[in-house]
Design an enzyme around this catalytic site. Structure first.
Site, PDB file in Angstrom:
ATOM      1  N   HIS A  92       0.889  -1.316   0.149  1.00 12.41           N
ATOM      2  CA  HIS A  92      -0.194  -0.002  -0.162  1.00 12.41           C
ATOM      3  C   HIS A  92       0.938   1.239  -0.046  1.00 12.41           C
ATOM      4  O   HIS A  92       2.026   1.279   0.706  1.00 12.41           O
ATOM      5  CB  HIS A  92      -1.051   0.038   1.261  1.00 12.41           C
ATOM      6  N   HIS A  94       0.900   5.098   0.980  1.00 14.05           N
ATOM      7  CA  HIS A  94       0.079   6.329   1.889  1.00 14.05           C
ATOM      8  C   HIS A  94       0.274   7.509   0.978  1.00 14.05           C
ATOM      9  O   HIS A  94       1.246   7.963   0.542  1.00 14.05           O
ATOM     10  CB  HIS A  94       0.731   6.332   3.040  1.00 14.05           C
TER      11      HIS A  94
END
Ligand code: AMP
Length: 131
Positions: A92, A94
């Site tokens: 992922h 951010h």
């Protein structure tokens, strides 16, 4: 299936900010600032640098579109990007709207926002992404 794969599949609720066939973006549940968003591949892969070049390139281009939407929804100096992955083993990115470098400090206390406000933030980003 891990928690983020379940989120992308709609099996666990999230505050959706953007999506396409391959990638999904949603609000970090404990944001550093309003608009702090996570971008993930739908498929399960832990370490971002295990992704094949082509997939990684598409991932970054998708994250770029999300960042543009975040900046339009939440005016900021720039949208910062960080990859940690120490907590959740699903790649992922951010994306964090920054007013200064202090906004990128993951040691800062996290915000806890009411559900209605989280939904409103996500809707604002989704609207910009869909333009
Ligand atoms: P890291 O793996 O170190 O990048 O941290 C994982 C991030 O995912 C943290 O910022 C968490 O607040 C966030 N997070 C964990 N679970 C959820 C969830 N169910 N929905 C949204 N964000 C989450």
């Amino acid at each position: 299936m891990g928690i983020f794969a379940k989120i992308a599949a709609g099996e666990i609720p999230s505050y959706k900010c953007a999506e396409n066939d391959e990638f999904y973006a949603f609000l970090d549940i404990n944001p550093l600032v309003k608009g702090h968003t996570l971008v993930i591949p739908r498929r399960e892969v832990d370490y971002i640098f295990d992704m094949e070049d082509d997939e990684l390139a598409r991932f970054e281009v998708f994250a770029k579109k999300v960042a543009v939407a975040i900046k339009a929804a939440f005016p900021c100096v720039k949208v910062g990007q960080a990859v940690l992955g120490l907590e959740v083993p699903h790649a992922h990115i951010h994306l964090i709207p920054m007013q200064s470098e202090k906004d990128m400090n993951f040691a800062n206390p996290k915000l806890s926002l009411p559900a209605e406000e989280m939904q409103a933030i996500a809707d604002k980003i989704y609207k910009e992404f869909s333009k």
